[in-house]
Design an enzyme around this catalytic site. Structure first.
Site, PDB file in Angstrom:
ATOM      1  N   LYS A  21      42.611 -36.662  23.672  1.00 37.59           N
ATOM      2  CA  LYS A  21      41.308 -36.642  24.342  1.00 37.59           C
ATOM      3  C   LYS A  21      41.165 -35.242  24.962  1.00 37.59           C
ATOM      4  CE  LYS A  21      37.575 -38.776  25.772  1.00 37.59           C
ATOM      5  NZ  LYS A  21      36.552 -39.310  24.874  1.00 37.59           N
TER       6      LYS A  21
ATOM      7  N   ASP B  17      39.022 -41.680  21.312  1.00 31.62           N
ATOM      8  CA  ASP B  17      38.076 -42.800  21.191  1.00 31.62           C
ATOM      9  C   ASP B  17      37.599 -42.930  19.747  1.00 31.62           C
ATOM     10  OD1 ASP B  17      36.858 -40.362  21.584  1.00 31.62           O
ATOM     11  OD2 ASP B  17      35.448 -41.033  23.116  1.00 31.62           O
TER      12      ASP B  17
ATOM     13  N   ASP C  84      50.199 -46.255  23.089  1.00 31.41           N
ATOM     14  CA  ASP C  84      50.357 -47.637  23.564  1.00 31.41           C
ATOM     15  C   ASP C  84      49.122 -48.448  23.180  1.00 31.41           C
ATOM     16  OD1 ASP C  84      51.073 -49.923  24.877  1.00 31.41           O
ATOM     17  OD2 ASP C  84      51.070 -49.070  26.883  1.00 31.41           O
TER      18      ASP C  84
END
Ligand code: NDP
Ligand code: AKG
Ligand code: MG
Length: 477
Positions: free
Chosen positions: A239, A340, A364
């Protein structure tokens, strides 16, 4: 041999040792196992039965695992006393025997002990968490084409917010830090303007290091080189648009590692565009090439335009002879995707991805999401690998509401054992188990989680222990 307070290693068997990051495995290795909390009581005995049957069937007594029971979590507190969640005995055993396998361990939310699972990864520097998400024919899925997903999440396993350095809201150190940041460090950093941290915030630290990022990407690259040509791809997930100096740096360090240590064997996505522009238009100017790789080129500043033209020129100078004229198509493709976006990409364009190299938290999340596509957490195996030790464990947790009911799917721990056997070089045993799982699922012999998704639903589903027997039955079907 290590000295143990409350456990005794098996009488027979030898140690697995490591050299240059690779295990040296005797025919009768001693392997410590942690049963695990919650559904560990169901999953572990089922999985152990499958491992022993597969090794016996594959090697007819020439090879055998001597299991060494060690303790962690609730079981450890029962044996060693209150708060003895991760006894020294357990750490000694894993250190001594090199490879271990574990069931899930509980971590309380909001307070209490920090994760034992994460602690094991940090203590043994198991820096690569490897979680393959691959479809077994016949597995029900909420997706239309789950077979198209065949990815391996390569998750950095030792840093990021998982380092666990954080301070509770209202604590003395949180207050001190907030004041230091608000009054001193933020004002001294012009890019932060007049931002301020709320005085009632909790504070967590997110360290992402160059060393940690690059050793993970190195392992991912080596793995990609072992895959079939159409799967030779490493996607750096980050990100970095928002967290420029942590997640953005992970991306930059990943590219740097790939294009230095693996220069002859890889091409980046951007390089491939530059090369193919020249392949299609041999006389293309540097500027037109730059314009094609950066769609907003004409609106950029002169300085930025010069930078992109410089990039095009240096790529062509550096790798045209080795990678041009289509040679790049036979190299490992290294690209990057914003976190995302990758969550939707694995659903909408699953077959365009292979190895997903991630930081700890993103990996994760992503590994649970990818497992859901291929049948759920009951089908999500994992491995935590370092240079001198490896601990295998499923992606999922303790699933407490199913604990002790002999109903949970042991597939994920069984498949983690397959990864362990492959890591040990015991491929024939691993292959038998994969065949057994495939056979059981194709024959609709499944636990509740897959049974409820099948059309028509399987009623009644197999118990956890029965599924293990079905897997063994299908070794040779
Ligand atoms: N490495 C580890 O040991 C990990 C430990 N944890 C810990 O586990 C505890 C519980 O976490 P939680 O958030 O409930 O997540 P879990 O992964 O334990 O379970 C969530 C749900 O996933 C499904 N599921 C999990 N495992 C299986 C399986 N083997 N077969 C079929 N379905 C499965 C079940 O869904 P359904 O009920 O809908 O069928 C279950 O209720 C927490 O303390 C957490 O910290 C969490 C992750 C990893
Ligand atoms: O350690 C825990 O409790 C959770 C860890 C986790 O979810 C994971 O590693 O996938
Ligand atoms: Mg998780």
């Amino acid at each position: 041999m290590g000295t143990y307070e409350k456990i005794t290693p098996p009488d027979t068997g030898e140690r697995i040792t490591f050299s240059n990051g690779e295990p040296n495995v005797p025919d009768n290795p001693i392997i410590p196992f942690i049963r695990g909390d919650g559904t560990g009581v169901d999953i572990w005995p089922a999985a152990e039965k499958v491992f022993d049957a597969a090794v016996a069937a594959a090697y007819g007594g020439k090879r055998k695992i001597s299991w060494f029971k060690v303790y962690a979590g609730d079981e450890a507190c029962e044996k060693y006393g209150t708060y003895q969640y991760l006894p020294q005995d357990t750490l000694e055993a894993i250190k001594e025997y090199g490879i271990a396998i574990k069931g899930p361990l509980t971590t309380p939310i909001g307070g209490g002990i920090r994760s034992l699972n994460v602690a094991l990864r940090q203590i043994f520097d198991l820096y690569a968490c490897i979680r393959p998400c691959r479809y077994y024919a016949g597995t029900p899925s909420p997706h239309k084409n789950p077979e198209k997903l065949d990815v391996i999440v390569y998750r950095e396993n030792t840093e990021d917010i998982y380092l666990g350095i954080e301070w509770r809201q209202g604590s003395e150190i949180a207050d001190k830090l907030i004041h230091l940041l608000n009054n001193d460090l933020i004002p001294a950093t012009p890019e932060h303007g007049n931002k301020q941290i709320p005085l009632d915030a909790g504070i967590g630290i997110k360290p992402i290091s160059k060393t940690g990022s690059q050793r993970l990407v190195r392992r991912a690259m080596k793995h990609a080189l072992r895959l079939p040509p159409n799967k030779q791809m490493v996607t750096l997930v980050h990100k970095g648009n928002i967290m420029k100096y942590t997640e953005g740096a992970f991306r930059d360090w990943g590219y740097e590692l790939a294009t230095t240590e693996f220069r002859a064997e890889c091409v980046t996505e951007r390089e491939s565009w530059i090369l193919s522009n020249k392949e299609r238009h041999p006389d293309i100017s540097l500027e037109d090439n730059a314009r094609q790789i950066d769609p907003g080129y004409d609106n950029l500043t002169a300085e930025k335009k010069a930078q992109i033209c410089g990039e095009v020129e240096s790529v062509l100078n550096a790798i045209w002879s080795t990678h041009g004229n289509g040679q790049w198509k036979n190299k490992v493709m290294v690209n990057d995707r914003i976190a995302d976006s990758i969550f939707q990409q694995i659903q909408t364009r699953p077959d365009e991805y292979s190895i997903l190299a991630t930081m700890n938290l993103n990996g994760d999340y992503l590994s649970d999401a990818a497992a859901a596509i291929v049948g759920g957490l009951g089908m999500g195996p994992g491995a935590n690998i370092g240079d001198e030790c490896a601990v295998f464990e499923a992606t999922h947790g303790t699933a407490p509401k199913h604990a002790g009911l002999d109903r949970i799917n042991p597939g994920s721990v069984i498949l983690s054992g397959v990864m362990m056997l492959e890591f040990m070089g015991w491929q024939d045993a691993a292959d038998l188990i994969k065949k057994g799982i495939g056979g059981a699922i194709a024959n609709r012999e499944v636990t509740y989680d897959l049974a409820r998704l099948m059309t028509p639903p399987v009623e009644p589903p197999l118990k956890c222990s029965e599924f293990a027997l079905a897997v063994i039955k299908h070794f040779h079907s």
